[in-house]
Design an enzyme around this catalytic site. Structure first.
Site, short mmCIF file in Angstrom:
data_model
loop_
_atom_site.label_atom_id
_atom_site.label_comp_id
_atom_site.label_asym_id
_atom_site.label_seq_id
_atom_site.Cartn_x
_atom_site.Cartn_y
_atom_site.Cartn_z
N ASP A 78 12.18 23.02 -17.08
CA ASP A 78 12.25 21.97 -18.09
C ASP A 78 13.62 21.93 -18.75
OD1 ASP A 78 12.10 24.25 -19.64
OD2 ASP A 78 10.27 23.68 -20.71
N SER A 79 14.51 22.84 -18.36
CA SER A 79 15.92 22.73 -18.76
C SER A 79 16.54 21.45 -18.23
CB SER A 79 16.71 23.94 -18.26
OG SER A 79 16.42 24.21 -16.89
N GLU A 96 13.48 36.43 -20.24
CA GLU A 96 14.73 35.78 -20.64
C GLU A 96 15.31 36.38 -21.92
OE1 GLU A 96 16.59 31.32 -21.55
OE2 GLU A 96 14.54 31.53 -20.80
N LYS A 111 4.86 27.33 -13.88
CA LYS A 111 5.33 28.28 -14.88
C LYS A 111 4.93 27.83 -16.28
CE LYS A 111 9.73 28.81 -16.18
NZ LYS A 111 9.61 28.78 -17.67
#
Length: 289
Positions: free
Chosen positions: A52-53, A190, A121
């Site tokens: 979704d970046s 992350e 994800k």
């Protein structure tokens, strides 16, 4: 890919598990359209994430939050058409799975059925663990995501490293263990200290993919536009530029503009000619008018 190069064997979850067991690093890269998918396919990566970046790198939003399910599906379908060997992971966008198991399953099914994803994800621990369990029970492979979770970055104090105290690190580890217990097939960690990753990896049977989480992870993921220097936004500390394609692209377009304005492009070799004698006939036909 050259026609003389044999196609790679299709990557499977079992192949990733074997890589983890053998200590062979797993390579994951994001991709957001057909050309980028073809590039990462040719480069031989193991896993491709349509993250979704894309909200920021491709669609111009200020964060990942505004991107819609339909926008993500459109991008994911384009990536699917450019891939053959890597596993494809689709990122479920903010608001598309949190409210209930039913919503999560319905959204994930679209990514599997319509976009051809191998896995989906979802971010965070907490109630997301319940969503992950429901998805797995519905037959949908899931990738979990802990540490810095961009969809809820505001609640985490912004885009900053997580797990920097022992208590905070333990919370990250507990979320990761809960997601594995829920049946996740893989985990993205992350922006956490490498010590946290080093403590976490031996506790998990599933592959751990790091992004800003140190070399101790089973594999690494970077954003396509970051690693190639295409994105104009600020890069995180953990990003390494392997190319500066934005600079090269600007230079190329500038050169094109200069040649068009100077009458250099197009040159005769860039055009087409009529069949011999037809230009004369055209002039005769125009004259008759």
């Amino acid at each position: 890919m050259s026609a003389h190069v044999a196609p790679r064997t299709r990557i499977t979850l079992a192949a990733l598990a074997a890589k983890k067991a053998a200590g062979e690093p797993i390579v994951m890269v994001t991709a957001y359209d057909h050309p980028s998918a073809q590039i990462v396919e040719a480069a031989g990566v193991d896993v491709v994430l349509v993250g979704d970046s894309a909200a920021m790198t491709v669609l111009g939003y200020d964060s990942t939050v505004p991107v819609t399910t339909d926008e993500m599906l459109m991008l994911t379908k384009a990536v699917r058409r450019g891939l053959a060997a890597p596993l494809l992971v689709g990122d479920l966008p903010f608001g598309s799975y949190e409210a209930s198991d039913e919503l999560a399953i319905a959204t994930a099914q679209r990514f599997i059925k319509e976009a051809g994803c191998d896995l989906v994800k979802i971010e965070r621990g907490g109630t997301t663990v319940d969503r992950a369990r429901a998805l797995v029970q519905a037959g949908i492979p899931v990738v979990g995501h802990v540490g810095l979770t961009p969809q809820t970055a505001t609640a985490l104090g912004g885009y900053r490293a997580q797990g920097r105290t022992a208590e905070a690190a333990l919370a990250v580890i507990d979320d990761a263990l809960a997601l594995q217990d829920a049946g996740c097939s893989m985990l993205v960690v992350e922006a956490v200290p490498s010590e946290v990753t080093a403590a976490l990896v031996p506790l998990l049977d599933i592959p751990v993919i790091g992004i800003g989480a140190g070399a101790e992870a089973d594999g690494q993921v970077l954003v396509f536009h970051d690693l190639l220097g295409l994105y104009d936004g600020g890069a995180a500390k953990f990003v390494k530029r392997y190319a500066e394609l934005r600079t090269a692209a600007i230079r190329g377009v500038e050169d094109y503009a200069v040649e068009v304005r100077g009458g250099v492009y197009p040159a005769p070799e860039h055009g087409y000619s009529m069949t011999e004698g037809e230009a004369t006939r055209l002039q005769e036909l125009l004259a008759r008018r």
